[in-house]
Design an enzyme around this catalytic site. Structure first.
Site, PDB file in Angstrom:
ATOM      1  N   GLU A  64      -4.205 -30.838   8.153  1.00 36.86           N
ATOM      2  CA  GLU A  64      -3.988 -31.774   7.760  1.00 36.86           C
ATOM      3  C   GLU A  64      -2.666 -31.953   6.721  1.00 36.86           C
ATOM      4  O   GLU A  64      -2.502 -32.590   5.792  1.00 36.86           O
ATOM      5  CB  GLU A  64      -5.320 -31.700   6.491  1.00 36.86           C
ATOM      6  CG  GLU A  64      -6.756 -32.180   7.290  1.00 36.86           C
ATOM      7  CD  GLU A  64      -7.856 -31.750   6.351  1.00 36.86           C
ATOM      8  OE1 GLU A  64      -7.724 -31.817   5.125  1.00 36.86           O
ATOM      9  OE2 GLU A  64      -9.037 -31.712   6.608  1.00 36.86           O
ATOM     10  N   GLU A  93     -12.731 -30.989  12.582  1.00 37.14           N
ATOM     11  CA  GLU A  93     -13.269 -30.943  11.370  1.00 37.14           C
ATOM     12  C   GLU A  93     -14.273 -31.754  10.533  1.00 37.14           C
ATOM     13  O   GLU A  93     -13.822 -33.023  10.580  1.00 37.14           O
ATOM     14  CB  GLU A  93     -12.221 -30.447  10.374  1.00 37.14           C
ATOM     15  CG  GLU A  93     -13.045 -29.979   8.913  1.00 37.14           C
ATOM     16  CD  GLU A  93     -11.999 -29.449   8.099  1.00 37.14           C
ATOM     17  OE1 GLU A  93     -10.896 -29.044   8.344  1.00 37.14           O
ATOM     18  OE2 GLU A  93     -12.179 -29.569   6.609  1.00 37.14           O
TER      19      GLU A  93
END
Ligand SMILES: *[C@@H]1O[C@H](CO)[C@@H](O)[C@H](O)[C@H]1NC(C)=O
Ligand SMILES: *[C@@H]1O[C@H](CO)[C@@H](O)[C@H](O)[C@H]1NC(C)=O
Ligand SMILES: *[C@@H]1O[C@H](CO)[C@@H](O)[C@H](O)[C@H]1NC(C)=O
Ligand SMILES: *[C@@H]1O[C@H](CO)[C@@H](O)[C@H](O)[C@H]1NC(C)=O
Ligand SMILES: *[C@@H]1O[C@H](CO)[C@@H](O)[C@H](O)[C@H]1NC(C)=O
Ligand SMILES: *[C@@H]1O[C@H](CO)[C@@H](O)[C@H](O)[C@H]1NC(C)=O
Ligand SMILES: *[C@@H]1O[C@H](CO)[C@@H](O)[C@H](O)[C@H]1NC(C)=O
Ligand SMILES: *[C@@H]1O[C@H](CO)[C@@H](O)[C@H](O)[C@H]1NC(C)=O
Length: 667
Positions: free
Chosen positions: A182, A258
């Site tokens: 991320e 995810e």
């Protein structure tokens, strides 16, 4: 869990109409006209961060039972994929995970619990797909900057070492590696990673990029052929079941690398059911990975209980097999990575969705979900509103599947109002007439229909009842659980606290716990400027914490013990409590914050570096007191501290320090 339900007793509710025509809609399932994408599996994510921290300290047989519910084929979730964090010594949501290279000249492939977890998963399912992804990096990797790409060769060799170490020390084949969770990616870094993997005999290791949003990675792959040939999978996080056209255009595998991150009560299972189907139906995603694998961290840390199941009490042995385990089983027990989705997947006329997969050898698995809007809300992103009603759905099997005469049937029914949900029940097999069957689908149901006969709902006797953390707890760090580098129940929130052996110590401090991070890492979250490891019961108010401490750094070095520590995870910088510090410059301090700004007391202690002291902190109601080597040093009113929280130990900065003979006694 409960006992198995007789399949016959449930058969009446399954409506089967021959010929297909009734007031519902028809859906054709066929391979005529080709198949869809290859399925890559359903997985769980350990890490990002420290989400399996408490699991490792469960006693047997409970620890093995939990692992069976996660990984054992045809038992529970029967996961196809285990993704783990490549520990980077920094806070990555619910704690820190240790790096295999704390320092540039340091390598150790036995730290933390991810190696152990991967081996346990592989023991149960030798075919499990293993993935590694860094969230953070030790400070030396960034060469002083909070950025891992300025020296891509350094970062690449750090990551490749981890993959080589997995093979060399644990015989684990890592199948995929990611970039930086991320956070930004860097094309030059990705190409060098590909080149170095190939040169290191790791050409079989695929690269996932970029574990963030679909863009800008998708466009970058379209514009840069060399980058595109380096990347195998576009991994997007929390895609809300949707992809973007540029991502499809790359012709790469698309994964929800995810997803989920939702409280694992019944409603959490509803979210998981919806995304497991609709990530393919809406977004052509061929793998979905749950954050997280198992909720094995103190529940008061961020995102408490966002795992497929809950195992947060190693001291009692209690664990809870939650609804997402059985929702996972609906897909995992009846498909394998390498199966192929049919093109004929989609939405049901009155809401819900269906997917179908085949092994290409005549086997067929159909998974249907009718989760209503209110009961399938994932934490992110919000779900568009829609209405769903009960419906009759007729499925017509054509092509290779026309000759199927019987399907195994498994069903979950969410009953939110009456709290009487039933999960993963086997019903009587369905006899097909002319390749057709009709289901009466109520709201909030999940069905699996499959030619695969090996499905099983595993069970164990109920684990011990839930219990609070023991009120009297001590650890002299002399007895060690060999596979682990960390002491039970200590949950590092900044820094890394490891077992340490000093054979030259004349005693009694040969075996200690040592804070080992000496430089601020390339962080993922807002790590504190201090290091801290928490332990115990977040409801504790009145406690005495005692510990032997040793400062290894000279000058301004300092260590603390604390009570009523209210926060950890990404909020650790703002932790409040009662902190008793001693410093190497001969002073002490009492503060109500980890940052050390709100000082209640300070004075002379006579403490110095490289000597052991016993410090003790007692907090009761609105008063606190401290002793040094058994002698009362201070007492003060604590009206402004947090109301309750964990006990903790830590250091003033990223510096070496040791702890021994820790004990806590709560009212
Ligand atoms: C099955 O299909 C055959 C051939 O089309 C037809 O004759 C028969 O009536 C069908 N059976 C049922 C129960 O619909
Ligand atoms: C592993 O995969 C192979 C090949 O697909 C298969 O034959 C075998 O049954 C699988 N083993 C397990 C435990 O699933
Ligand atoms: C389905 O899978 C089973 C188990 O892998 C296999 O034995 C069988 O041949 C496959 N094909 C059909 C049509 O059942
Ligand atoms: C759902 O049904 C209600 C009542 O019939 C209606 O008012 C609403 O517009 C519907 N919502 C959607 C998204 O179709
Ligand atoms: C489904 O079919 C049954 C039997 O034909 C019928 O009684 C019922 O009303 C149908 N339900 C819906 C929602 O169409
Ligand atoms: C080990 O113990 C010796 C003797 O007490 C001490 O001088 C030394 O600083 C210790 N080293 C470490 C790393 O703990
Ligand atoms: C903590 O001690 C205070 C003062 O004795 C008391 O009022 C309070 O109830 C205690 N809290 C707990 C949880 O026992
Ligand atoms: C540890 O602390 C306890 C009291 O809490 C004390 O009795 C014991 O002697 C200490 N052990 C060592 C090795 O200092």
């Amino acid at each position: 869990m409960g006992g198995p339900l007789s399949p016959v007793s449930l058969s009446a509710v399954l409506l089967l109409l021959s010929g297909g025509s009734c007031s519902g809609k028809d859906y054709v399932l066929t391979d005529v006209g080709g198949l869809g994408r290859v399925f890559d599996g359903i997985g769980g994510l350990s890490g990002g961060g420290a989400t399996s921290r408490l699991l490792v300290n469960y006693e047997e047989p409970y620890r093995s039972q939990i692992l069976d519910f996660l990984f054992k084929p045809n038992f529970g979730a029967s996961l196809h994929i285990l993704k783990v964090e490549i520990g980077g010594d920094a806070q990555t949501t619910d704690g820190t995970e240790p790096s295999h290279m704390h320092y540039e000249n340091d390598e150790n492939y036995f730290r933390g619990y991810e190696w152990w977890l991967m081996k346990e998963a592989k023991k149960r399912n030798p075919n499990i797909t293993l993935i590694g992804l860094p969230w953070a990096f030790p400070g030396w990797v960034g060469r002083g900057k909070n950025w891992p790409y300025d020296h891509p060769d350094v970062t690449v060799s750090y990551v490749v070492n981890w993959i080589l170490g997995a093979k060399q020390y644990h015989d684990l084949d890592i199948q995929y590696v990611g970039i930086w969770n991320e956070r930004a990616f860097d094309a030059k870094y990705i190409k060098l990673l590909r080149y170095t993997l190939d040169k290191s005999g790791l050409d079989r290791v695929g690269i996932i990029a970029s574990d963030d949003l679909w863009e800008p990675i998708a466009l970058s792959l379209l514009l840069d052929p060399e980058l595109s040939s380096s990347v195998d999978v576009i991994g997007a996080h929390y895609p809300g079941t949707r992809t973007v056209s540029q991502a499809v255009k790359t012709q790469k595998k698309l994964w929800a690398s995810e997803d989920y991150s939702t409280f694992n009560d019944e409603v959490g299972g509803g979210c998981w059911a919806r995304i497991l189907n609709q990530n393919y139906v809406n977004g052509l995603m061929t793998s979905t990975i749950s954050w997280n694998l198992v909720a094995s961290y103190y529940e008061e840390l961020p995102f408490g209980r966002d795992g497929l199941m809950t195992a947060q009490e190693p001291w009692s042995g209690n664990y809870v097999v939650e609804s997402p385990i059985w929702i996972t089983a609906h897909s995992t027990q009846f498909t394998q990575p390498g199966w192929t989705y049919l093109k004929t997947v989609g939405h049901l006329a009155q809401g819900g969705s269906y997917v179908a997969l085949t092994d290409g050898r005549g086997n067929l698995t159909v998974v249907i979900e009718t989760m209503t809007h209110d009961h399938s809300v994932c934490i992110r992103p919000p779900l568009p509103a829609y209405n769903l009603t009960s419906q009759n759905a007729t499925f017509q099997l054509k092509g290779s599947f026309a000759s199927i005469v019987e399907l195994q049937v498994w069903r979950s029914q969410f009953q939110f109002k009456t709290k009487s949900s039933s999960f993963f029940q086997q019903l009587s097999p369905l006899k097909l007439v002319n390749g057709s069957f009709t289901l009466h689908l109520a709201e909030d149901e999940v069905y699996t229909l499959s030619t695969i006969r090996t499905g099983q709902k595993g069970s164990y006797p109920a684990p011990p009842p839930s219990a609070r953390f023991p009120k009297a707890y001590k650890d002299d760090f002399n007895v060690r659980n060999p596979p682990f580098s960390e002491a039970p129940n200590f949950a590092d929130q900044t820094g890394v606290f490891e077992y340490h052996v000093n054979l030259t110590d004349p005693g009694p401090h040969v075996f200690t716990l040592r804070q080992v991070v000496t430089q601020r890492p390339v962080t993922w979250a807002s790590d504190a400027d201090q290091t801290i490891s928490v332990i115990g019961d977040h409801r504790w108010q009145n406690v005495t914490v005692t510990c032997d401490v040793l400062m290894e750094a000279v000058g301004t070095a300092g260590v603390f013990i604390a009570a009523r520590v209210d926060k950890g995870g990404q909020s650790v910088r703002g932790a409040k409590g009662v902190f008793f510090w001693v410093f190497a410059d001969g002073t002490y301090k009492v503060t109500t914050d980890l940052a050390g700004q709100t000082v209640l007391m300070e004075g002379k202690s006579g403490t110095g570096a490289l000597a052991w002291y016993t410090v003790s902190l007692t907090v009761k109601g609105q008063s606190a007191s401290g002793t040094l080597d058994g002698v009362a040093l201070w007492n003060v009113a604590v009206t402004s501290s947090s109301k309750s929280g964990w006990a903790a130990v830590g250091t003033r900065a990223f510096e070496l320090a040791q702890f021994d003979n820790f004990s806590v006694l709560a009212d």
